[in-house]
Design a protein around this motif. Structure first.
Motif, mmCIF file in Angstrom:
data_model
loop_
_atom_site.group_PDB
_atom_site.id
_atom_site.type_symbol
_atom_site.label_atom_id
_atom_site.label_comp_id
_atom_site.label_asym_id
_atom_site.label_seq_id
_atom_site.Cartn_x
_atom_site.Cartn_y
_atom_site.Cartn_z
ATOM 1 N N MET A 298 1.083 -1.244 0.006
ATOM 2 C CA MET A 298 0.162 0.099 0.307
ATOM 3 C C MET A 298 0.551 1.313 -0.559
ATOM 4 O O MET A 298 0.673 2.195 -0.781
ATOM 5 C CB MET A 298 -0.615 0.501 1.299
ATOM 6 C CG MET A 298 -1.735 1.077 1.312
ATOM 7 S SD MET A 298 -0.936 2.083 1.823
ATOM 8 C CE MET A 298 -0.973 1.441 3.815
ATOM 9 N N LYS A 299 1.818 1.328 0.740
ATOM 10 C CA LYS A 299 2.578 2.790 1.088
ATOM 11 C C LYS A 299 3.453 2.631 -0.648
ATOM 12 O O LYS A 299 3.607 3.965 -0.634
ATOM 13 C CB LYS A 299 3.741 1.755 1.733
ATOM 14 C CG LYS A 299 3.227 2.216 3.189
ATOM 15 C CD LYS A 299 4.103 1.645 4.658
ATOM 16 C CE LYS A 299 5.583 2.378 4.004
ATOM 17 N NZ LYS A 299 6.825 1.799 5.602
ATOM 18 N N LYS A 300 3.452 1.949 -1.452
ATOM 19 C CA LYS A 300 5.052 1.764 -2.113
ATOM 20 C C LYS A 300 3.645 2.567 -3.618
ATOM 21 O O LYS A 300 3.465 3.489 -3.784
ATOM 22 C CB LYS A 300 5.360 0.531 -3.467
ATOM 23 C CG LYS A 300 5.937 -0.156 -2.326
ATOM 24 C CD LYS A 300 6.927 -1.479 -2.885
ATOM 25 C CE LYS A 300 7.893 -1.094 -4.038
ATOM 26 N NZ LYS A 300 7.991 -1.915 -4.297
ATOM 27 N N TYR A 301 2.728 1.854 -3.535
ATOM 28 C CA TYR A 301 1.472 2.211 -4.725
ATOM 29 C C TYR A 301 0.623 3.592 -4.184
ATOM 30 O O TYR A 301 0.553 4.316 -5.256
ATOM 31 C CB TYR A 301 0.044 1.530 -4.111
ATOM 32 C CG TYR A 301 -1.454 1.530 -5.079
ATOM 33 C CD1 TYR A 301 -1.624 0.733 -5.781
ATOM 34 C CD2 TYR A 301 -2.703 2.461 -4.576
ATOM 35 C CE1 TYR A 301 -2.667 2.079 -7.004
ATOM 36 C CE2 TYR A 301 -3.077 2.973 -5.368
ATOM 37 C CZ TYR A 301 -3.103 2.596 -6.394
ATOM 38 O OH TYR A 301 -4.746 2.421 -7.172
ATOM 39 N N VAL A 302 0.859 3.946 -2.735
ATOM 40 C CA VAL A 302 0.286 5.469 -2.706
ATOM 41 C C VAL A 302 1.727 6.716 -3.397
ATOM 42 O O VAL A 302 1.511 7.771 -3.569
ATOM 43 C CB VAL A 302 0.446 5.645 -0.450
ATOM 44 C CG1 VAL A 302 0.373 6.927 -0.355
ATOM 45 C CG2 VAL A 302 -0.705 5.179 -0.465
ATOM 46 N N GLU A 303 2.634 6.243 -3.383
ATOM 47 C CA GLU A 303 4.066 6.760 -3.973
ATOM 48 C C GLU A 303 3.966 6.621 -5.237
ATOM 49 O O GLU A 303 3.880 7.825 -5.468
ATOM 50 C CB GLU A 303 5.036 6.297 -2.922
ATOM 51 C CG GLU A 303 6.750 7.313 -3.599
ATOM 52 C CD GLU A 303 7.711 6.293 -2.867
ATOM 53 O OE1 GLU A 303 8.951 7.103 -3.202
ATOM 54 O OE2 GLU A 303 8.187 5.469 -2.270
ATOM 55 N N ARG A 304 3.438 5.694 -5.289
ATOM 56 C CA ARG A 304 3.058 5.685 -7.183
ATOM 57 C C ARG A 304 2.452 6.530 -8.164
ATOM 58 O O ARG A 304 2.844 7.067 -8.924
ATOM 59 C CB ARG A 304 3.420 4.291 -7.355
ATOM 60 C CG ARG A 304 3.596 3.879 -9.364
ATOM 61 C CD ARG A 304 2.929 2.278 -9.623
ATOM 62 N NE ARG A 304 1.867 2.476 -9.272
ATOM 63 C CZ ARG A 304 1.189 0.757 -9.125
ATOM 64 N NH1 ARG A 304 1.897 0.077 -8.940
ATOM 65 N NH2 ARG A 304 -0.334 1.501 -9.335
ATOM 66 N N GLU A 305 1.187 6.520 -7.280
ATOM 67 C CA GLU A 305 -0.091 6.866 -7.775
ATOM 68 C C GLU A 305 -0.180 8.637 -7.439
ATOM 69 O O GLU A 305 -1.078 9.473 -7.917
ATOM 70 C CB GLU A 305 -1.348 6.475 -7.477
ATOM 71 C CG GLU A 305 -1.096 4.765 -7.867
ATOM 72 C CD GLU A 305 -1.108 5.235 -9.454
ATOM 73 O OE1 GLU A 305 -2.244 5.919 -9.478
ATOM 74 O OE2 GLU A 305 -0.393 3.810 -9.896
ATOM 75 N N GLY A 306 0.695 8.984 -5.809
ATOM 76 C CA GLY A 306 0.341 10.587 -5.300
ATOM 77 C C GLY A 306 -1.008 10.472 -5.131
ATOM 78 O O GLY A 306 -1.306 11.995 -5.422
ATOM 79 N N ILE A 307 -1.650 9.949 -4.570
ATOM 80 C CA ILE A 307 -3.175 9.518 -4.710
ATOM 81 C C ILE A 307 -3.338 10.099 -2.834
ATOM 82 O O ILE A 307 -2.516 10.363 -1.344
ATOM 83 C CB ILE A 307 -4.166 8.306 -4.263
ATOM 84 C CG1 ILE A 307 -3.188 7.221 -3.628
ATOM 85 C CG2 ILE A 307 -4.285 8.071 -5.849
ATOM 86 C CD1 ILE A 307 -4.215 6.383 -3.404
ATOM 87 N N LYS A 308 -4.039 11.551 -2.981
ATOM 88 C CA LYS A 308 -4.947 11.625 -1.460
ATOM 89 C C LYS A 308 -6.332 11.347 -0.912
ATOM 90 O O LYS A 308 -7.259 11.224 -2.072
ATOM 91 C CB LYS A 308 -4.146 13.334 -1.907
ATOM 92 C CG LYS A 308 -3.259 13.419 -1.806
ATOM 93 C CD LYS A 308 -2.068 13.161 -0.663
ATOM 94 C CE LYS A 308 -0.127 13.411 -0.991
ATOM 95 N NZ LYS A 308 -0.103 12.818 0.275
ATOM 96 N N GLY A 309 -6.160 11.251 0.456
ATOM 97 C CA GLY A 309 -7.743 10.738 0.705
ATOM 98 C C GLY A 309 -7.932 10.067 0.272
ATOM 99 O O GLY A 309 -9.693 9.714 0.369
#
Length: 519
Positions: A298-309
């Protein structure tokens, strides 16, 4: 590394599994595990991070669901004959408890590398434990022999429709527990039982929710299968994350995953250690490496996609970890998170030089410092420094040191620095050791393994350096210096000899950390 599934679907397959999941019998022994918000991770990553606490199950993992759902549906004749399974531990504990609740004889075949806590837990629940082989596949082969000889019913850890359905109740609970829109669910993958069950249920009701598998880089069998478009067998499997150490995705699980898993992300052991720390900080749960895969991915996914909220759910699949393994996990967690730098720095050999160097670091905490006198002009130090979580924090430190004319070498990603050099810094070899070749070895860790390794290494070449440290992981790591005369034939002979030994090894003679501190 990521791999994406096919866009095709199979509605009939989903229909079959939805019926099985809705009628699954798991709550005689399993609980509806809580879904907890992770406040620190949520704030740090700018998303709502939810953790599904399968570590709260009676056997501290989700495996009780599938095991009980399968066993309770056996015929009276099958129950009377007894059951057997091959497992690295979590399925074994689930089956042991299921069999005990139903009054059935259970035999569990475990690899010799299984953490002791899992072996003890199975025995405590009344199961007979047989230790055999170094991997799941070797244990599985022996369990099939027992099926033929004893007439036991084999209860597969993951590749069985009823087991998959039992694990699918996790997906049912998540949709019931979280009313807000869910963007993605991150699921650990070994043989595929839990992700197949969750994907079948969630994609039937909420196809817009992404189902993302997370695998260890050492056993990424689903990632390999998606890349090839078919099931493949990995040539080797690392067992740091022993709960997912599987060489081939299951047949039944593949039928679901190839259609309904959106993608697979792979994570390194260092990244798993960092995720274990993150989970502990938020929940005070000490999970096993496989249990932390969801958060790591999940951490790698958030960093890759740059998603918020977004609302992101990670499955904490298990907490059966040997206590002594925590020493190793804690050592590399900060490196895995990118919050610690390991550096080789040359400083002047004079009074006050260390204080001057520390002043340059400012408020950055020093986690480790190793030094030995080299000559009258300069000193070579091995230093660990906390650098913060910012993406460029380590590079910023390197730039600052170089700007002040400190020769510096970044060793943060260097394998022998992390596992060996940091425990050995103390001086260079004497001039008489001028024909040394350095090798790094890995072997399956179990009682007597080091002695067996030494016996295999034999007395053909003189050992001039040796470092081994038991850190609770499934693989033993050894650093060995061999004195080999500077002769082409001799060097060729030693390489042939090492290949014949059969252990995984790397030639590290040119490794910069070795050259700086030990050569």
């Amino acid at each position: 590394m990521t791999a994406r599934a096919s866009a095709n679907s199979n509605p009939k397959l989903l229909d079959q599994y939805i019926k099985k999941i809705l009628s699954a019998n798991v709550y005689d022994v399993a609980i509806e595990s809580p879904l907890h918000i992770a406040p620190f991770l949520s704030e740090r990553l700018g998303n709502n991070i939810w953790v599904k606490r399968e570590d709260k199950q009676p056997v501290y993992s989700f495996k009780i669901r599938g095991a009980y759902n399968k066993v309770v549906q056996l015929t009276d004749k099958e129950k009377a004959a007894g059951v057997v399974a091959a497992s690295a531990g979590n399925h074994a504990q689930g089956l042991a408890l299921a069999a005990k609740e139903l009054g059935i004889k259970a035999t569990i075949v475990m690899p010799l590398t299984t953490p002791e806590i899992k072996v003890k837990s199975c025995k405590a629940r009344g199961a007979k434990v047989v230790l055999h082989g170094d991997t799941f596949d070797e244990a599985f082969a022996y369990s099939q022999k027992l099926v033929e000889e004893k007439g036991y019913t084999y209860i597969h850890p993951y590749d069985d429709p009823e087991v998959i359905a039992g694990q699918g109740t996790i997906g049912m609970e998540i949709l019931r527990q979280l009313n807000d829109p869910i963007d993605a669910i991150f699921v650990p993958v070994g043989g595929g039982g839990i992700i197949a069950g969750i994907a079948a249920y969630v994609k039937f009701l909420r196809p817009e929710i992404k189902i993302i598998g997370v695998e260890s880089t050492e056993s990424a069998c689903l990632h390999a299968a998606l890349a090839a478009g078919r099931r493949v067998t990995l040539p080797s499997v690392g067992i740091f994350a022993d709960g997912v150490a599987v060489a081939q995705i299951g047949k039944n699980t593949w039928d679901i995953a190839r259609h309904y898993v959106d993608e697979v992300i792979t994570c390194s052991p260092d990244e798993l250690c960092a995720a274990i720390k993150d989970i502990f900080d938020d929940t005070r749960a000490v999970c096993e490496p496989a249990g932390a895969l969801g958060v790591a991915g999940m951490k790698k996914y958030v960093e890759r996609e740059g998603i918020k909220g977004a609302n992101l759910v990670s499955i904490l699949s298990g907490a059966n970890v040997n206590f002594d393994r925590l020493r190793y996990i804690s050592e590399v967690a900060e490196i895995g998170e990118g919050r610690e730098a390991i550096l080789a720095v040359t400083i002047p050999e004079r009074a006050g030089s260390f204080q001057q160097f520390c002043s340059l670091l400012g408020k950055r905490p020093i986690t480790e410092f190793n030094y030995r006198y080299r000559d009258d002009n300069s000193a070579q130090i091995y230093v660990g420094v906390k650098v913060g979580a910012e993406k460029d924090a380590r590079q910023k430190l390197l730039t600052e040191l170089e700007a002040k004319d400190y020769p510096v070498l970044d060793l943060t990603e260097d394998e022998i620095s992390k596992y060996h050099i940091r425990h050995m810094v103390g001086g260079h070899a004497p001039d008489s050791v001028n024909d040394e070749l350095l090798y790094r070895f890995e072997f399956p860790e179990r009682p007597g393994a080091l002695l067996q390794f030494l016996k295999s290494l034999g007395k053909k070449f003189n050992i001039s350096l040796f470092h081994y440290r038991n850190h609770g992981a499934a693989n033993g790591r050894v650093l060995v210096g061999l004195q080999v005369p500077k002769d082409k034939n001799q060097k060729k002979e030693v390489e042939t000899y090492l290949v014949e030994l059969g252990y995984t090894y790397w030639n590290e003679t040119n490794n910069p950390a070795y050259q700086l501190f030990l050569r």
